[in-house]
Design a protein around this motif. Structure first.
Motif, PDB file in Angstrom:
ATOM      1  N   ARG A 116     -12.369 -19.364  29.798  1.00 55.18           N
ATOM      2  CA  ARG A 116     -11.130 -19.050  29.065  1.00 55.18           C
ATOM      3  C   ARG A 116     -10.032 -20.036  29.420  1.00 55.18           C
ATOM      4  NH1 ARG A 116     -11.009 -13.939  26.392  1.00 55.18           N
ATOM      5  NH2 ARG A 116     -12.241 -12.381  27.490  1.00 55.18           N
ATOM      6  N   VAL A 117      -9.940 -20.324  30.715  1.00 59.09           N
ATOM      7  CA  VAL A 117      -8.939 -21.293  31.162  1.00 59.09           C
ATOM      8  C   VAL A 117      -9.181 -22.622  30.439  1.00 59.09           C
ATOM      9  CG1 VAL A 117      -8.058 -22.567  33.173  1.00 59.09           C
ATOM     10  CG2 VAL A 117      -8.677 -20.151  33.404  1.00 59.09           C
ATOM     11  N   ILE A 118     -10.453 -22.993  30.400  1.00 60.81           N
ATOM     12  CA  ILE A 118     -10.833 -24.237  29.716  1.00 60.81           C
ATOM     13  C   ILE A 118     -10.387 -24.213  28.254  1.00 60.81           C
ATOM     14  CG2 ILE A 118     -12.854 -25.549  28.881  1.00 60.81           C
ATOM     15  CD1 ILE A 118     -12.237 -25.845  31.867  1.00 60.81           C
ATOM     16  N   PHE A 119     -10.598 -23.081  27.640  1.00 58.74           N
ATOM     17  CA  PHE A 119     -10.207 -22.934  26.242  1.00 58.74           C
ATOM     18  C   PHE A 119      -8.698 -23.123  26.068  1.00 58.74           C
ATOM     19  CE2 PHE A 119      -8.673 -20.209  22.801  1.00 58.74           C
ATOM     20  CZ  PHE A 119      -9.413 -20.689  21.722  1.00 58.74           C
ATOM     21  N   PHE A 120      -7.923 -22.386  26.870  1.00 62.59           N
ATOM     22  CA  PHE A 120      -6.461 -22.459  26.732  1.00 62.59           C
ATOM     23  C   PHE A 120      -5.924 -23.846  27.050  1.00 62.59           C
ATOM     24  CE2 PHE A 120      -6.644 -17.729  27.667  1.00 62.59           C
ATOM     25  CZ  PHE A 120      -6.512 -17.396  26.330  1.00 62.59           C
ATOM     26  N   LEU A 121      -6.568 -24.489  28.014  1.00 65.54           N
ATOM     27  CA  LEU A 121      -6.118 -25.827  28.405  1.00 65.54           C
ATOM     28  C   LEU A 121      -6.179 -26.798  27.231  1.00 65.54           C
ATOM     29  CD1 LEU A 121      -7.622 -26.505  31.939  1.00 65.54           C
ATOM     30  CD2 LEU A 121      -5.213 -26.398  31.302  1.00 65.54           C
ATOM     31  N   GLN A 122      -7.100 -26.531  26.325  1.00 64.24           N
ATOM     32  CA  GLN A 122      -7.297 -27.481  25.237  1.00 64.24           C
ATOM     33  C   GLN A 122      -6.545 -27.102  23.973  1.00 64.24           C
ATOM     34  OE1 GLN A 122     -11.487 -29.212  25.172  1.00 64.24           O
ATOM     35  NE2 GLN A 122     -11.812 -27.223  26.109  1.00 64.24           N
ATOM     36  N   MET A 123      -5.914 -25.937  23.992  1.00 66.24           N
ATOM     37  CA  MET A 123      -5.169 -25.521  22.818  1.00 66.24           C
ATOM     38  C   MET A 123      -3.764 -26.079  22.897  1.00 66.24           C
ATOM     39  SD  MET A 123      -7.246 -23.770  21.058  1.00 66.24           S
ATOM     40  CE  MET A 123      -6.308 -22.782  19.909  1.00 66.24           C
ATOM     41  N   PRO A 124      -3.373 -26.863  21.899  1.00 68.13           N
ATOM     42  CA  PRO A 124      -2.014 -27.406  21.952  1.00 68.13           C
ATOM     43  C   PRO A 124      -0.978 -26.274  21.908  1.00 68.13           C
ATOM     44  CG  PRO A 124      -3.095 -27.928  19.854  1.00 68.13           C
ATOM     45  CD  PRO A 124      -4.114 -27.249  20.697  1.00 68.13           C
ATOM     46  N   HIS A 125       0.101 -26.461  22.555  1.00 69.69           N
ATOM     47  CA  HIS A 125       1.230 -25.518  22.563  1.00 69.69           C
ATOM     48  C   HIS A 125       0.859 -24.163  23.154  1.00 69.69           C
ATOM     49  CE1 HIS A 125       2.586 -28.595  19.904  1.00 69.69           C
ATOM     50  NE2 HIS A 125       1.794 -28.202  18.926  1.00 69.69           N
ATOM     51  N   MET A 126      -0.181 -24.115  23.928  1.00 70.61           N
ATOM     52  CA  MET A 126      -0.515 -22.822  24.531  1.00 70.61           C
ATOM     53  C   MET A 126      -0.249 -22.885  26.022  1.00 70.61           C
ATOM     54  SD  MET A 126      -3.743 -20.681  23.321  1.00 70.61           S
ATOM     55  CE  MET A 126      -3.676 -19.648  21.868  1.00 70.61           C
ATOM     56  N   ASP A 127       0.367 -21.848  26.522  1.00 69.80           N
ATOM     57  CA  ASP A 127       0.657 -21.756  27.940  1.00 69.80           C
ATOM     58  C   ASP A 127      -0.445 -20.895  28.578  1.00 69.80           C
ATOM     59  OD1 ASP A 127       1.505 -21.065  30.434  1.00 69.80           O
ATOM     60  OD2 ASP A 127       3.566 -20.583  29.852  1.00 69.80           O
ATOM     61  N   ALA A 128      -1.330 -21.558  29.296  1.00 72.30           N
ATOM     62  CA  ALA A 128      -2.506 -20.866  29.846  1.00 72.30           C
ATOM     63  C   ALA A 128      -2.098 -19.643  30.673  1.00 72.30           C
ATOM     64  CB  ALA A 128      -3.334 -21.829  30.690  1.00 72.30           C
ATOM     65  N   GLU A 129      -1.073 -19.804  31.486  1.00 73.18           N
ATOM     66  CA  GLU A 129      -0.660 -18.693  32.350  1.00 73.18           C
ATOM     67  C   GLU A 129      -0.229 -17.491  31.520  1.00 73.18           C
ATOM     68  OE1 GLU A 129       1.699 -19.601  36.042  1.00 73.18           O
ATOM     69  OE2 GLU A 129       2.881 -17.895  35.315  1.00 73.18           O
ATOM     70  N   LYS A 130       0.525 -17.770  30.466  1.00 75.08           N
ATOM     71  CA  LYS A 130       1.015 -16.693  29.607  1.00 75.08           C
ATOM     72  C   LYS A 130      -0.143 -15.988  28.893  1.00 75.08           C
ATOM     73  CE  LYS A 130       4.114 -16.174  25.887  1.00 75.08           C
ATOM     74  NZ  LYS A 130       4.300 -17.008  24.688  1.00 75.08           N
ATOM     75  N   GLU A 131      -1.070 -16.805  28.394  1.00 73.52           N
ATOM     76  CA  GLU A 131      -2.221 -16.249  27.674  1.00 73.52           C
ATOM     77  C   GLU A 131      -3.071 -15.373  28.600  1.00 73.52           C
ATOM     78  OE1 GLU A 131      -2.568 -16.532  24.479  1.00 73.52           O
ATOM     79  OE2 GLU A 131      -0.862 -17.890  24.295  1.00 73.52           O
ATOM     80  N   ILE A 132      -3.213 -15.837  29.823  1.00 78.41           N
ATOM     81  CA  ILE A 132      -4.054 -15.094  30.771  1.00 78.41           C
ATOM     82  C   ILE A 132      -3.396 -13.770  31.154  1.00 78.41           C
ATOM     83  CG2 ILE A 132      -4.933 -15.152  33.154  1.00 78.41           C
ATOM     84  CD1 ILE A 132      -5.459 -18.256  32.475  1.00 78.41           C
ATOM     85  N   ALA A 133      -2.077 -13.811  31.292  1.00 79.95           N
ATOM     86  CA  ALA A 133      -1.358 -12.562  31.569  1.00 79.95           C
ATOM     87  C   ALA A 133      -1.579 -11.562  30.441  1.00 79.95           C
ATOM     88  CB  ALA A 133       0.134 -12.839  31.742  1.00 79.95           C
ATOM     89  N   GLU A 134      -1.660 -12.087  29.230  1.00 82.58           N
ATOM     90  CA  GLU A 134      -1.877 -11.212  28.081  1.00 82.58           C
ATOM     91  C   GLU A 134      -3.268 -10.574  28.115  1.00 82.58           C
ATOM     92  OE1 GLU A 134      -0.869 -12.494  23.809  1.00 82.58           O
ATOM     93  OE2 GLU A 134       0.965 -12.530  25.049  1.00 82.58           O
ATOM     94  N   ILE A 135      -4.244 -11.379  28.496  1.00 82.79           N
ATOM     95  CA  ILE A 135      -5.609 -10.840  28.597  1.00 82.79           C
ATOM     96  C   ILE A 135      -5.681  -9.811  29.716  1.00 82.79           C
ATOM     97  CG2 ILE A 135      -8.019 -11.383  29.123  1.00 82.79           C
ATOM     98  CD1 ILE A 135      -7.468 -14.181  27.959  1.00 82.79           C
ATOM     99  N   LYS A 136      -5.018 -10.127  30.808  1.00 85.96           N
ATOM    100  CA  LYS A 136      -5.030  -9.197  31.941  1.00 85.96           C
ATOM    101  C   LYS A 136      -4.378  -7.876  31.535  1.00 85.96           C
ATOM    102  CE  LYS A 136      -3.358  -8.345  36.572  1.00 85.96           C
ATOM    103  NZ  LYS A 136      -2.165  -8.450  37.422  1.00 85.96           N
ATOM    104  N   GLY A 137      -3.360  -7.987  30.701  1.00 85.57           N
ATOM    105  CA  GLY A 137      -2.702  -6.776  30.227  1.00 85.57           C
ATOM    106  C   GLY A 137      -1.561  -6.320  31.108  1.00 85.57           C
ATOM    107  N   SER A 138      -1.259  -7.101  32.122  1.00 86.24           N
ATOM    108  CA  SER A 138      -0.093  -6.776  32.950  1.00 86.24           C
ATOM    109  C   SER A 138       0.430  -8.062  33.578  1.00 86.24           C
ATOM    110  CB  SER A 138      -0.464  -5.762  34.029  1.00 86.24           C
ATOM    111  OG  SER A 138      -1.472  -6.287  34.863  1.00 86.24           O
ATOM    112  N   LYS A 139       1.568  -7.946  34.202  1.00 83.73           N
ATOM    113  CA  LYS A 139       2.204  -9.114  34.796  1.00 83.73           C
ATOM    114  C   LYS A 139       1.318  -9.722  35.881  1.00 83.73           C
ATOM    115  CE  LYS A 139       6.870 -10.231  35.971  1.00 83.73           C
ATOM    116  NZ  LYS A 139       7.528 -10.070  37.251  1.00 83.73           N
ATOM    117  N   LEU A 140       1.301 -11.045  35.956  1.00 90.20           N
ATOM    118  CA  LEU A 140       0.492 -11.688  36.987  1.00 90.20           C
ATOM    119  C   LEU A 140       1.180 -11.563  38.349  1.00 90.20           C
ATOM    120  CD1 LEU A 140      -0.617 -15.011  35.203  1.00 90.20           C
ATOM    121  CD2 LEU A 140      -1.868 -12.843  35.339  1.00 90.20           C
TER     122      LEU A 140
END
Ligand SMILES: [Zn+2]
Length: 301
Positions: free
Chosen positions: A248-272
């Motif tokens: 997933r990290v790999i995926f987000f890293l390659q998406m332009p304009h995507m903030d991996a940390e923010k996206e991962i927090a969303e998947i986690k469902g709570s604040k990191l």
């Protein structure tokens, strides 16, 4: 297994005859105080078949006396049976820190002046190390492949033909993941690690599953939890935190304009948490390295 076929018999005997020294090691290394009548062994109750509920109370020739305790542990109730049993050939179980030392001792490897004290890499397994050296009087083998690996002695396969250097692998993986890889290997065999294909993401996934086992209250595969435990570099007790899947990290890293940390927090469902953030940062760092080096085309877009 190695209990049943008698491989561990001689080590069990050694352990059984040094309860005081082993108690002392536990105390010195981790501060944990075992009662004076504690033996580093549990036998299988002849009446109810449980092992976690039994307490060895003494040694009698080639047998031990024991009691199956109704209220020693919260997760199981012993039957109260008292008896004596020969603890060899699969009729007993060692505490896992002791068992780990025994596992090392069973490995057909000897170390002569390995030089570097393995403690440089972390102290979470010091109890096992000391039991191995002082009680079983055997060398601790596992820093061998690690050093072997890091100094470039190992052969590594690579489909590119040139072969990945040990240094390159050391840089490709975070220290915990590298160690997680190493301790699964037999110390005497050359290390085959092909960093291409999905090897690296699969290794991360295996590590993350082992972490779940480590933190589980009733692990299904305790050995995997131990692998995680022994992969720790830091002396501090590991803190349970969110492990974002490497792919997933790999995926987000390659998406332009995507903030991996923010996206991962969303998947986690709570604040990191602080630990979560460190983990994400680490995976981003190594994710980038992987994308720049060995990531196969189906992961890169
Ligand atoms: Zn019982």
């Amino acid at each position: 297994d190695l209990y049943q076929n008698g491989t561990y018999n001689k080590w069990i005997e050694k352990v059984l005859t040094h309860p005081n020294e082993i108690r002392q090691i536990y105390k010195e290394v981790s501060g944990s105080e075992k009662p004076d009548d504690w033996y580093p062994l549990q036998v299988i109750c002849e009446k109810c078949g449980k092992v976690g509920t039994t307490k060895v109370t003494g040694i009698k020739g080639d047998k031990v006396t024991y009691k199956c305790m109704p209220d020693m542990v919260s997760w199981a109730q012993g039957c109260g049976h008292e008896g004596e049993i020969n603890p060899y050939d699969g009729r007993s179980k060692l505490p896992w820190k002791v068992e780990w030392a025994v596992k090392w001792s069973g490995l057909p490897v000897t170390i002569e002046g390995s030089g570097k004290d393995h403690n440089a890499a972390g102290g979470s397994h010091d109890i096992s190390v000391r039991i191995c050296k002082e009680i079983l009087e055997m060398p601790v083998p596992y820093n061998i492949p690690y050093e072997f690996f890091l100094t470039g002695g190992a052969k590594m396969s690579s489909s590119k033909g040139e072969g990945a250097t040990a240094k390159a692998i050391g840089e490709l993986l975070p220290p915990e993941i590298l160690r997680f890889l190493m301790i699964q290997k037999h110390p005497k065999r050359p290390i085959e690690f092909n960093p291409e294909g999905s090897t690296v993401p699969v290794l991360f996934d295996q590590h993350d599953k082992a972490s779940e086992q480590y933190f589980a209250s009733e692990p299904e595969i305790p050995d995997h939890g131990r692998l995680f435990h022994y992969s720790q570099i830091s002396d501090a007790k590991p803190v349970k935190h969110y492990l974002p899947r490497f792919t997933r990290v790999i995926f987000f890293l390659q998406m332009p304009h995507m903030d991996a940390e923010k996206e991962i927090a969303e998947i986690k469902g709570s604040k990191l948490t602080v630990e979560d953030k460190e983990e994400v940062a680490m995976r981003i760092k190594y994710g980038k390295k992987w994308l720049d080096s060995y990531a196969p085309e189906d992961f890169v877009f």
